[in-house]
Structures are given as C-alpha cells and as structure tokens.
Write a protein that holds these residues in place. Structure first.
Motif, PDB file in Angstrom:
ATOM      1  N   GLU A 328       0.813  -1.211   0.000  1.00 44.12           N
ATOM      2  CA  GLU A 328       0.000   0.000   0.000  1.00 44.12           C
ATOM      3  C   GLU A 328       0.852   1.269   0.000  1.00 44.12           C
ATOM      4  OE1 GLU A 328      -3.243   0.653  -0.074  1.00 44.12           O
ATOM      5  OE2 GLU A 328      -3.906  -1.413  -0.288  1.00 44.12           O
ATOM      6  N   GLU A 329       2.008   1.229   0.664  1.00 45.19           N
ATOM      7  CA  GLU A 329       2.811   2.451   0.837  1.00 45.19           C
ATOM      8  C   GLU A 329       3.448   2.919  -0.455  1.00 45.19           C
ATOM      9  OE1 GLU A 329       6.653   4.101   3.426  1.00 45.19           O
ATOM     10  OE2 GLU A 329       5.866   2.074   3.762  1.00 45.19           O
ATOM     11  N   VAL A 330       3.939   1.976  -1.265  1.00 43.82           N
ATOM     12  CA  VAL A 330       4.707   2.368  -2.447  1.00 43.82           C
ATOM     13  C   VAL A 330       3.975   2.104  -3.755  1.00 43.82           C
ATOM     14  CG1 VAL A 330       6.862   1.944  -1.217  1.00 43.82           C
ATOM     15  CG2 VAL A 330       5.894   0.144  -2.653  1.00 43.82           C
ATOM     16  N   GLY A 331       2.942   1.284  -3.733  1.00 45.49           N
ATOM     17  CA  GLY A 331       2.318   0.859  -4.976  1.00 45.49           C
ATOM     18  C   GLY A 331       1.592   1.968  -5.702  1.00 45.49           C
ATOM     19  N   ALA A 332       1.707   1.956  -7.025  1.00 44.31           N
ATOM     20  CA  ALA A 332       0.983   2.915  -7.852  1.00 44.31           C
ATOM     21  C   ALA A 332      -0.517   2.659  -7.720  1.00 44.31           C
ATOM     22  CB  ALA A 332       1.423   2.788  -9.306  1.00 44.31           C
ATOM     23  N   PRO A 333      -1.335   3.718  -7.691  1.00 37.01           N
ATOM     24  CA  PRO A 333      -2.780   3.550  -7.467  1.00 37.01           C
ATOM     25  C   PRO A 333      -3.460   2.636  -8.473  1.00 37.01           C
ATOM     26  CG  PRO A 333      -2.154   5.857  -7.241  1.00 37.01           C
ATOM     27  CD  PRO A 333      -0.946   5.129  -7.769  1.00 37.01           C
ATOM     28  N   PHE A 670       6.180   0.036 -10.944  1.00 36.69           N
ATOM     29  CA  PHE A 670       5.031  -0.130 -10.053  1.00 36.69           C
ATOM     30  C   PHE A 670       5.043   0.819  -8.850  1.00 36.69           C
ATOM     31  CE2 PHE A 670       5.700  -4.743 -11.445  1.00 36.69           C
ATOM     32  CZ  PHE A 670       4.976  -4.549 -12.610  1.00 36.69           C
ATOM     33  N   VAL A 671       6.020   1.728  -8.744  1.00 34.67           N
ATOM     34  CA  VAL A 671       6.113   2.615  -7.584  1.00 34.67           C
ATOM     35  C   VAL A 671       5.358   3.910  -7.860  1.00 34.67           C
ATOM     36  CG1 VAL A 671       7.676   3.836  -6.019  1.00 34.67           C
ATOM     37  CG2 VAL A 671       8.346   1.631  -7.006  1.00 34.67           C
ATOM     38  N   ILE A 672       4.622   4.410  -6.879  1.00 30.72           N
ATOM     39  CA  ILE A 672       3.883   5.653  -7.019  1.00 30.72           C
ATOM     40  C   ILE A 672       4.868   6.805  -7.236  1.00 30.72           C
ATOM     41  CG2 ILE A 672       3.844   6.041  -4.506  1.00 30.72           C
ATOM     42  CD1 ILE A 672       1.053   7.243  -4.874  1.00 30.72           C
ATOM     43  N   PRO A 673       4.659   7.676  -8.225  1.00 25.85           N
ATOM     44  CA  PRO A 673       5.626   8.740  -8.535  1.00 25.85           C
ATOM     45  C   PRO A 673       5.937   9.644  -7.345  1.00 25.85           C
ATOM     46  CG  PRO A 673       4.044   8.509 -10.322  1.00 25.85           C
ATOM     47  CD  PRO A 673       3.565   7.623  -9.225  1.00 25.85           C
ATOM     48  N   SER A 674       4.966   9.911  -6.480  1.00 26.49           N
ATOM     49  CA  SER A 674       5.223  10.793  -5.338  1.00 26.49           C
ATOM     50  C   SER A 674       6.263  10.199  -4.395  1.00 26.49           C
ATOM     51  CB  SER A 674       3.915  11.061  -4.582  1.00 26.49           C
ATOM     52  OG  SER A 674       3.353   9.852  -4.108  1.00 26.49           O
ATOM     53  N   GLY A 680      13.578   9.157  -3.820  1.00 24.30           N
ATOM     54  CA  GLY A 680      14.504   8.735  -4.858  1.00 24.30           C
ATOM     55  C   GLY A 680      14.184   7.351  -5.378  1.00 24.30           C
ATOM     56  N   ASP A 681      15.118   6.758  -6.125  1.00 18.69           N
ATOM     57  CA  ASP A 681      14.900   5.440  -6.714  1.00 18.69           C
ATOM     58  C   ASP A 681      14.640   4.394  -5.636  1.00 18.69           C
ATOM     59  OD1 ASP A 681      15.251   6.487  -9.224  1.00 18.69           O
ATOM     60  OD2 ASP A 681      17.378   5.958  -9.340  1.00 18.69           O
ATOM     61  N   PHE A 682      13.736   3.453  -5.959  1.00 15.49           N
ATOM     62  CA  PHE A 682      13.328   2.459  -4.972  1.00 15.49           C
ATOM     63  C   PHE A 682      14.422   1.398  -4.821  1.00 15.49           C
ATOM     64  CE2 PHE A 682      11.093  -1.114  -3.168  1.00 15.49           C
ATOM     65  CZ  PHE A 682      10.250  -0.510  -2.248  1.00 15.49           C
ATOM     66  N   PRO A 683      14.930   1.184  -3.586  1.00 14.87           N
ATOM     67  CA  PRO A 683      16.022   0.219  -3.388  1.00 14.87           C
ATOM     68  C   PRO A 683      15.516  -1.216  -3.356  1.00 14.87           C
ATOM     69  CG  PRO A 683      15.427   1.236  -1.298  1.00 14.87           C
ATOM     70  CD  PRO A 683      14.571   1.895  -2.357  1.00 14.87           C
TER      71      PRO A 683
END
Length: 738
Positions: A328-333, A670-674, A680-683
């Motif tokens: 829920e925290e990082v996923g794109a809507p 798949f990461v939400i742009p905000s 920064g880039d998702f580790p």
C-alpha cells in the motif's frame, strides 16, 4: 483429515511384511559399477534383520537362498555407496537382478558445469552444446531439486551461477534471467523441444517431475533453439531405467503444501513415467496470494527398432492463482486498487519426437509439439466497485527437423529447420480483445571440427516470420488510443539472425580453455511499445565468453569464466506504464545502448572426512547504459550474486544448507511517482536468503525420508520487485517415499 489418512495408510503398507514359508528359492544377481560398467567383486550382501548373507565373486555375480516372501537386501563394498533393494520371492527369482553401485565420492550434481573429463573426438548427438560453452552451462539434477525443496521449475534454478529471479504478483509472476540479460528473457524447451510461449508455465510446472534442468547462460546455444541471444533452459523429464515409485508430501507455514505421486517402469524396449502433483499456499495474510495448482504428467520412450526411437510427453496443469496485491505504501494507485486472479488456469503441453540413427553415425530427429493455454482472468476495481473478466486463451503448434552428420572422423555437421504457429484469438496479457496470429520459421547450421588438442565450432541461425494479424502494437501517438488502432495484417515479421564461433583447447586430460564469440539481432517482443506509443527498434548484440575449467581425479571442480556483452539499441523497460482500454496495466519500453562485463566463478569440493560436499559460485558484473549521451552505471542490475552450500550425509542423516546473496539495485516499476520524488529510486536487492533442510532416511522395501525444511531461515525482509515483499521465514515438514 482425509489427506492425513491417506498418508497413514501408505506408511502402513510400506512397513508391512509378508509371511515366510519354509520353501527355499535361489536369488541370483550381478553387481556392477554404475559409472564404468565394470563388475564389482567381494561386495557384501546381507539379508536385513537376519544373519544370512553372502558376497559377490570375481565376476560380480552372487547367489543367495531365501524363503518365500519379501526380503530387504543390503549391499556394500569398499569405495562405493551402500545400496538397498527388496526382492519378492519367488516372483523375482526367474531373472537375475542387477545392482548398480555408485562410487562413494560425494557429488554436487546441480553445479555439473563441466560435462565429461575429455573433449570428445566426435559427438553426433542432435542437440549437443558447443564444447566452447561448457563453462557457461549448469545442470541441476533431480537429487539437488529434492535437497533444495524446490516445488516449481523456477524454484529449482535458485542457485544457478549468475541466475537472478524477480518475483512479483502480476500476470507474469517470476522472471528468471542470467547475467542480467532481459527483454527478451531466456527461451525454454522440454526434452529438447522448443516452446514459444512459456512465460507463466515456469512457476506452474512441478519440479518433482524433472530429471534435470540444463541451463546455458551464454548466447551461443544455436542448435538448442531460438535463444534470443539470452540463453536457453532445457527441461529433462524423468525416464526410469527400472520400476520406480515415489510419494512426497509436505506441509508448512501459510498453508503451504505439496503432494506428489510418481510411478515409472522400463519394459524391454519401452520405458514410461507418470506422476500427479498438487501444491498450493494461502500466501501472506490479506495479500490475495492464494494458489492451488495441479499437475498431471506422463512420458514414454520406445525403441521401435535398433535405429528408431519414439519419445512423447504430455503435461496438463490446472488450478487457480490470485495476483498478489502490491504494498500500500509504495504501490501505484492503478495497481494497488485492484484485486485480481486467474481462475481457472489451464495449460496443456504435448510433444512427439522421432529419432532415426542412420549409417556412419548420422542422426535425424523430427519434433512436433502442441501447447494450449486457457485462463479466466477477473479484476475487481475497489474505488469504482466494478469488476471485469475475460478469457486469455492461446495455442501453438510446431515442427522442428534436425540432422547431424559426420563429414569425417573429426568433423560433424548439424543443420535443421523450425516452424511455429502461435494464435491468441482474443489477445493475451495486455492485449486482450486484440487478436494475435503469427507464424515463425527458422533455419540453423552448425559445424564442429577437432584438430589435435583443439575443437572448433561455428553456427548460424536465421529467424523470420509472418504476421497474419496483430492488434497489439503500431500505435502512432498517445497510447490512450490503443483500442482504436487498426490491427497489422499480412506483414512479414522483422528478420533476426544469430551467429557463433568458438574454440576449446585441452591443456591436460582434465583442464581446458574455452572461448566463444556470438552476435546477432533481436526483434522486440510483439506488442511492445515505447513511451511515444510506437514499437521499439531491433536490438543488436555481441557477446564474448572466455573460460577455464578443471576437474581433479577426486572429482573436485573449478571453473572461471569471463564475459563481455555489448547491446546496441537494447530493448529495456522505460520505467513507465499505462492503463489500456481493457483496464490492464501495460509496461512501456525504450531503446538504449548497454554493455556489461564480468567474472563468473564456480567450485565444488568433496570432503570425505566430514561426509560433505561444498559448493560456491558467484557473478561479479559491471553494467552500464547510455544516458544523456554517455555511459553510466545501470542501477537496475545487481553487480554481485553469490551462492554457496553444504550437503552432508551420514548413516541415514542428511543436512543441507544453501545461501544466496543478491547485491543492491533499484527499480521504480510499479512505484507511485510521489514516493520516488520524495525518497529517490526504490532500493531492491542487498539481501541474504538462507535455506536449511534436514532429514533421516529409513532403509527398507522402500526408502523413507522424513525431513524438515526452512526457507529464508534468517527471516531477512527483502524485495526483488518494488511493492512485492518476500513472505519471510517458511517452515515445512514432510515425508518422501521412493
């Protein structure tokens, strides 16, 4: 309870013994070395539970008087593994039995990257791997699949040198690649028969039906199939040499379970194998990760005469699979607001091979395959409180003819032609509602020449095709107009070519130096789109492999291999996605120059003093991509992947530890742009995953192994794809009867 009752009944049957009568019968047999075929003299034969016994003579033969009933015989000899078998008297006394002793040196069969000790003077086998690629080849055996506790094909490839598995919850759940070469991913074949559309099948296919998995990590396996210059994975199914029975059951965390039943036999010129498997899990709580998958498999080998062999196989898969929800925290809507599943999943894989051995070592093989896939996809949109469903069915059939002919004692020519027709009448994956109908054909020629200590090999493959209809690409402008684009019809597919040249030198009887160079073009996967809504351009690729390998008389092995890959206009994920008119998430691609180079090391050491074998392998890689007119580090690929393991066995006890380290990398897919703007880039990566198993084997009429497996025993949280965390520590226990 029903399942436990079945297990209890089977166990009772296994441990039961028949009554003995007073009549004595003579059991005859012979003991041979399973590796060399030589007779084994002075071997001890003991009747379990009694003082009776005998020993083998100089020619390996023995005779033993036994009363009526079922008896367990235990065989042992200096330098060999002990062996246990059962005989049913008098039914089994009419034909002498053959006992095959295995040398006692411990083996790590899943890292058999070397093949044989010597470079062969001549090998006319149809699909032989070029000798120059042996350092870039890995074989995973059925024994190692069992020790690893692998459930599916993808599980079984977890510890391959340079192998990398990305696990997510989307339509294609797991992607396996080697040396970070993706888009396209490696091709697959079953018993040497090439498969075109195999992406989902790898994590549906039961690992316990597999005898071995042969993985070519380089680009030059031209005769193996349409490798796409990214390697080939060839799955070998089980083919028994005698009557075999197996039963496996295990259960553990998150309602993980597995049941497998196998039976096979060899009757004169015909051998067959059958199996049924069922495995599943509920997945992490509230993550929509339920799975229920069943496999039915059968294959047959029949020597029709001294020159002709018929091989056929069939696998049917059915079940359901929920698509795991993204974090829920990082996923794109547009992804996290969906609850999706495949129910049911249906896959049918069939193939037939006819191998004819002609005069002077020539061979011709005719292959035919038919595959059918049918899944019902359902998606529920939470905010809109709406649901959508559709079928994603497709099928393919093909014909492949390969001929191998010795031109001289030192020279062998191989050539062949392949045809494949793939149809998805209602579209597939992101292209549902857009019909697909594509023909593919290919021709290949390869040659191998021995000159003294050297073996040279070369090959060339040409790939073409014809598009009868394709509605999945060709968008001009915004991808929002996806549904209104006229399909492409009656058009020749982009032409691709692949070539390879290699050389191997025997430094000594067990040390070799290898070099291989390969190159060619790769067309983008049909349906791929760039951010601009057009199809990507063809990629061109050039790869070098240089390796050294050695195998000592005590069967310790070391391999060192270097590689360099140059990719011009490489096809890569752009980091962007769109939602199609069918409410499906579609990934977008780009063309960019890339290069990678690195070092692969692999070793195994047998330590008889502690009854153990130890293996270690790893890949160190530098990957770069063009950005802003200059080459910069490609952060989306790990620089290091390390594997190690210890296999121990003593007096029926076994203990196995396997460890994987995957280095750090990033990916915003798949990461939400905000989230990216803020952090920064998702580790990803930078984790250690350790698996442990332990068991004890009871010898008898059937070998019975009880075991415990612990996956990710360190409980180290990690992700290989953004938003899809590993479920954590899993504990399972079970029994294996064979």
């Amino acid at each position: 309870m029903k399942f436990l009752s079945v297990v209890a009944v089977l166990a009772a049957l296994v441990f039961s013994n028949s009554a003995l009568s007073q009549e004595v019968f003579t059991v005859k047999g012979i003991i041979v070395n399973s590796v060399t075929g030589e007779m084994v003299p002075n071997a001890n034969i003991i009747v379990a539970g009694t003082q009776a016994g005998t020993s083998s003579g100089k020619n390996g033969s023995f005779e033993l008087g036994l009363r009526r009933g079922i008896h367990t015989l235990r065989f042992s000899a200096v330098g060999y593994r002990s062996h246990t078998t059962s005989v049913n008297v008098p039914e089994d006394v009419s034909v002498p039995i053959t006992i095959r002793f295995e040398p006692k040196d411990m083996e790590i069969e899943d890292v058999n990257i070397f093949g044989s000790y010597f470079i062969p003077d001549q090998d006319t086998s149809i699909k032989r791997l070029p000798v120059s690629l042996l350092p870039a080849m890995t074989i995973i055996s059925a024994a190692e699949i069992e020790k690893q506790g692998a459930v599916t094909l993808i599980d079984a490839m977890k510890f391959v040198p340079g192998g990398w598995t990305e696990t997510r919850g989307r339509k294609t759940r797991q992607f396996f690649s080697v040396r970070g070469q993706k888009y396209p991913y490696p091709d697959y074949s079953i018993d040497g028969v090439w498969q075109k559309e195999f992406e989902e099948t790898g994590y549906y296919l039961s690992a316990l039906d597999i005898e071995s998995v042969e993985i070519i990590r380089s680009a030059s396996a031209l005769v193996k199939g349409l490798s796409g210059l990214t390697g080939v994975v060839d799955i070998k199914t089980k083919k028994p040499e005698r009557e075999t029975f197996g039963f496996t059951a295990k259960y553990g965390s998150l309602n993980h379970y597995l049941g497998n039943l196998q039976y096979g036999n060899k009757l004169k010129d015909l051998s067959f194998s059958t199996s049924a498997s069922f495995f599943g899990t509920d997945g992490p709580p509230e993550m929509n990760g339920k799975e229920r998958i069943g496999n039915l498999h059968g294959n047959l080998d029949w020597d029709l005469n001294q020159r002709t062999r018929l091989t056929t196989g069939i696998t049917y898969i059915q079940g359901l699979r929920q698509l795991v929800r993204i974090d829920e925290e990082v996923g794109a809507p547009n992804i996290k607001n969906r609850i999706e599943q495949y129910d049911p999943v249906r896959t049918l894989l069939t193939y037939v091979k006819l191998n004819y051995r002609g005069n002077n070592g020539a061979q011709t093989e005719f292959q035919s395959n038919l595959s059918y896939r049918d899944v019902d996809f359902t998606s529920f949109n939470i905010p809109q409180n709406t649901s959508a469903s559709h079928e994603e069915n497709d099928w393919e059939y093909g014909l492949n003819v390969i001929h191998s002919r010795p031109l001289s004692e030192k020279n062998t020519l191989r050539f062949g032609g392949l045809y494949n027709h793939w149809i998805a009448p209602d579209g597939k994956r992101y292209y549902v509602g857009r019909s697909c109908n594509v023909h593919t054909w290919s021709g290949v020629i390869a040659n191998e020449q021995s000159v003294g200590r050297f073996v040279f090999d070369a090959g060339f493959r040409l790939i073409g095709g014809y598009i009868e209809e394709w509605g999945g690409f060709g968008i001009e402008g915004s991808a929002a107009g996806f549904g209104n684009v006229e399909p492409i019809t009656h058009l020749a597919a982009p032409l691709e070519w692949q070539s390879a040249l290699g050389a191997s030198m025997a430094i000594s009887s067990n040390a070799f130096l290898h070099y291989n160079i390969s190159g060619g073009t790769i067309a983008p996967r049909k349906g791929s789109l760039t951010n601009e809504g057009v199809a990507p351009d063809n990629e061109s690729r050039l790869q070098h492999d240089l390796g050294f390998r050695i195998k000592t008389p005590k069967r310790n092995e070391v391999s060192v291999s270097t590689f360099y890959t140059l990719r011009n206009q490489a096809i890569d994920f752009s980091g962007q996605t769109i939602v199609t008119d069918n409410d499906l998430v579609m990934e977008l691609y780009e063309n960019t120059d890339k290069r990678s180079y690195g070092l692969e090391l692999s070793a195994k050491v047998n330590v008889p003093a502690i009854r153990s074998s130890i293996f270690a392998n790893g890949m160190l890689m530098k990957a770069e991509k063009e950005t802003g007119g200059r080459m910069v580090k490609d952060m989306q690929l790990p620089e290091i992947i390390l594997n190690s393991g210890v296999y121990s066995e003593y007096e029926g006890f076994d203990f196995n530890v396997l460890v994987n380290y995957t280095g750090a990398y990033t990916n915003n897919r798949f990461v939400i742009p905000s989230w990216v703007l803020q952090y920064g880039d998702f580790p990803l990566g930078d984790f250690v995953a350790a698996d442990v198993s332990a068991g004890y084997t009871f010898k008898g009429n059937f070998d019975k192994r009880v075991f415990v497996e612990v996956k990710n025993i360190l409980n180290d949280p990690f992700m290989t794809v953004a938003g899809y965390p590993d479920p954590g520590r899993l504990i399972m226990a079970g029994i294996r009867i064979k």
